[in-house]
Design a protein around this motif. Structure first.
Motif, mmCIF file in Angstrom:
data_model
loop_
_atom_site.group_PDB
_atom_site.id
_atom_site.type_symbol
_atom_site.label_atom_id
_atom_site.label_comp_id
_atom_site.label_asym_id
_atom_site.label_seq_id
_atom_site.Cartn_x
_atom_site.Cartn_y
_atom_site.Cartn_z
ATOM 1 N N LEU A 230 47.576 34.602 46.782
ATOM 2 C CA LEU A 230 47.829 33.483 45.884
ATOM 3 C C LEU A 230 48.631 33.949 44.675
ATOM 4 C CD1 LEU A 230 44.360 31.667 45.929
ATOM 5 C CD2 LEU A 230 46.469 30.982 47.091
ATOM 6 N N PRO A 231 49.761 33.312 44.401
ATOM 7 C CA PRO A 231 50.576 33.731 43.248
ATOM 8 C C PRO A 231 49.846 33.483 41.934
ATOM 9 C CG PRO A 231 51.392 31.663 44.179
ATOM 10 C CD PRO A 231 50.357 32.186 45.129
ATOM 11 N N GLY A 232 49.945 34.440 41.034
ATOM 12 C CA GLY A 232 49.356 34.288 39.712
ATOM 13 C C GLY A 232 47.919 34.722 39.589
ATOM 14 N N ALA A 233 47.276 35.020 40.702
ATOM 15 C CA ALA A 233 45.869 35.434 40.647
ATOM 16 C C ALA A 233 45.761 36.852 40.092
ATOM 17 C CB ALA A 233 45.234 35.362 42.027
ATOM 18 N N ARG A 234 44.829 37.072 39.187
ATOM 19 C CA ARG A 234 44.636 38.392 38.574
ATOM 20 C C ARG A 234 43.583 39.164 39.379
ATOM 21 N NH1 ARG A 234 46.494 38.603 33.108
ATOM 22 N NH2 ARG A 234 47.283 36.601 32.367
ATOM 23 N N TRP A 235 43.985 39.605 40.567
ATOM 24 C CA TRP A 235 43.007 40.223 41.457
ATOM 25 C C TRP A 235 42.732 41.685 41.129
ATOM 26 C CZ3 TRP A 235 45.204 44.288 43.990
ATOM 27 C CH2 TRP A 235 46.581 44.282 44.156
ATOM 28 N N ARG A 236 43.641 42.337 40.413
ATOM 29 C CA ARG A 236 43.398 43.742 40.072
ATOM 30 C C ARG A 236 42.225 43.859 39.103
ATOM 31 N NH1 ARG A 236 48.931 43.378 40.535
ATOM 32 N NH2 ARG A 236 49.923 44.920 41.925
ATOM 33 N N GLY A 237 41.269 44.686 39.449
ATOM 34 C CA GLY A 237 40.091 44.882 38.611
ATOM 35 C C GLY A 237 39.014 43.833 38.780
ATOM 36 N N ALA A 238 39.293 42.792 39.589
ATOM 37 C CA ALA A 238 38.326 41.699 39.733
ATOM 38 C C ALA A 238 37.075 42.128 40.486
ATOM 39 C CB ALA A 238 38.978 40.507 40.435
ATOM 40 N N LEU A 239 37.240 42.962 41.501
ATOM 41 C CA LEU A 239 36.071 43.428 42.259
ATOM 42 C C LEU A 239 35.145 44.261 41.371
ATOM 43 C CD1 LEU A 239 37.415 44.465 45.785
ATOM 44 C CD2 LEU A 239 35.777 42.653 45.269
ATOM 45 N N ALA A 240 35.726 45.220 40.649
ATOM 46 C CA ALA A 240 34.907 46.081 39.790
ATOM 47 C C ALA A 240 34.248 45.267 38.678
ATOM 48 C CB ALA A 240 35.772 47.194 39.202
ATOM 49 N N GLY A 241 35.011 44.349 38.085
ATOM 50 C CA GLY A 241 34.451 43.530 37.012
ATOM 51 C C GLY A 241 33.324 42.643 37.491
ATOM 52 N N THR A 242 33.500 42.053 38.668
ATOM 53 C CA THR A 242 32.445 41.203 39.228
ATOM 54 C C THR A 242 31.202 42.020 39.537
ATOM 55 O OG1 THR A 242 34.065 39.664 40.174
ATOM 56 C CG2 THR A 242 31.861 39.660 41.141
ATOM 57 N N TRP A 243 31.390 43.175 40.130
ATOM 58 C CA TRP A 243 30.249 44.060 40.457
ATOM 59 C C TRP A 243 29.489 44.450 39.193
ATOM 60 C CZ3 TRP A 243 28.355 45.777 45.122
ATOM 61 C CH2 TRP A 243 27.442 46.833 45.071
ATOM 62 N N ARG A 244 30.217 44.639 38.114
ATOM 63 C CA ARG A 244 29.603 45.074 36.853
ATOM 64 C C ARG A 244 28.889 43.926 36.127
ATOM 65 N NH1 ARG A 244 33.908 46.798 34.982
ATOM 66 N NH2 ARG A 244 34.534 45.019 33.705
ATOM 67 N N GLU A 245 29.473 42.743 36.135
ATOM 68 C CA GLU A 245 28.980 41.673 35.268
ATOM 69 C C GLU A 245 28.096 40.642 35.969
ATOM 70 O OE1 GLU A 245 32.344 39.944 33.342
ATOM 71 O OE2 GLU A 245 32.968 41.827 32.403
ATOM 72 N N ALA A 246 28.278 40.442 37.254
ATOM 73 C CA ALA A 246 27.515 39.400 37.953
ATOM 74 C C ALA A 246 26.004 39.561 37.837
ATOM 75 C CB ALA A 246 27.933 39.344 39.420
#
Length: 326
Positions: A230-246
């Motif tokens: 998807l264009p414009g999606a900020r996927w870099r770092g999203a997995l690590a951030g979700t794992w940390r904050e969820a």
């Protein structure tokens, strides 16, 4: 009898159910199983929710077990009867029940019902619309607050209304998908941490947590995988951030799709909510690269669609592997 679990035949029915839900959603003229579940829960809650805290908790377990078992039994027996009359009747019945367990079109429409007046500058109309889909106070929300409430709802309900029903349907057909909807309805009606429901709704809330545990995490992963295209999606770092904050979210499951949505949109969700005038502080999720605006509602719906599409493809892969090994 319901279609065999983890089968390509069931996968085809699920694809048909998705198409049917996208086409017509839940028209008001068509009886909906969740409405019947809600009425049953209301009747039993009025009759059983009294006594000591221990008695309320015990009767809450009874309520949860009775409602979920009854829904499963009725769906299974109804489909068995239809299949006995004619195999195609059984397939059509299963298709309709599977479609009733999904809420793709309904979730999209609810989100755009908030976005449309917000785009026109009608903040009061947007507040009224968002009040229909969230439990927090909405009278004083600004555009950012209305947007945040809507985006959080889209993220959380991607699990409750789409991917979790698909997950349980693949494992047990329409009967198990409707049993999941019974669990979800119980949680929404009696699973609150209030004086009235703290004990009576304990079993319903815990079972809902358990039923959504795997789907919530798979949904966050699916949302991330879809965002890669998807264009414009900020996927870099999203997995690590979700794992940390969820895990910091009050819900053991809602934080996963909400955190992923926040990171992909480049906004910050969570923060201060009010419920009946009482302030509640929630963990903040994501990084505020952009201020929350109405455009993020449309983008959240796009990520919602991407999540369920990838989720379905993952299920198709599992069913395909099973079929190959059968």
């Amino acid at each position: 009898m319901s279609v065999e679990p983890l089968s390509l035949a069931l996968l085809a029915l699920l694809l048909g159910a998705i198409a049917l839900d996208l086409l017509i959603g839940d028209p008001p003229w068509l009886p909906h199983p969740v409405v019947a579940m809600g009425r049953l829960i209301e009747v039993l809650e009025r009759r059983w929710n009294h006594g000591s805290p221990r008695a309320r908790r015990c009767k809450g377990f009874l309520l949860t077990g009775c409602v979920v078992a009854l829904v499963y039994a009725l769906a299974w027996s109804g489909l068995t009867l239809l299949a006995w009359l004619h195999p195609w009747l059984g397939r059509i019945g299963e298709l309709l029940l599977l479609a009733s367990a999904l809420a793709i079109k309904g979730l999209r429409d609810a989100a755009f019902a908030v976005a449309d007046p917000l785009v026109k500058g009608d903040l009061a109309g947007a507040r009224r619309a968002v009040a229909m889909i969230v439990g927090r106070d909405t009278d004083t929300l600004d555009e950012a607050g209305v947007t945040r409430a809507t985006v959080e709802t889209v993220a959380e309900n991607t699990v409750d209304g789409i991917t979790a029903p698909l997950f349980w349907a693949l494992l047990g057909g329409a009967p198990l998908a409707l049993a999941y909807k019974a669990v979800n309805t119980l949680d929404s009606m009696v699973g609150h941490r209030s004086e009235r429901y703290a004990d009576f709704g304990y079993a319903s809330a815990r079972l809902d947590d358990l039923a959504n545990w795997v789907p919530a995490r798979l949904t966050a992963l699916s949302m991330w995988l879809a965002a890669l295209a998807l264009p414009g999606a900020r996927w870099r770092g999203a997995l690590a951030g979700t794992w940390r904050e969820a895990p910091g979210h009050p819900s053991p499951n809602a934080g996963w799709p909400e955190a992923m949505m926040a990171y992909l949109l480049g906004v910050q969700l969570g923060g201060t909510n009010t419920y009946g005038g009482r302030v509640s502080e929630r963990v903040r999720l994501g990084e505020p690269h952009e201020p929350l605006r109405v455009v993020h509602i449309e983008r959240a719906v796009r990520h919602m669609h991407g999540a369920w599409a990838v989720f379905f493809l993952l299920m198709a892969a599992v069913a395909g592997v099973r079929s190959a090994w059968a």
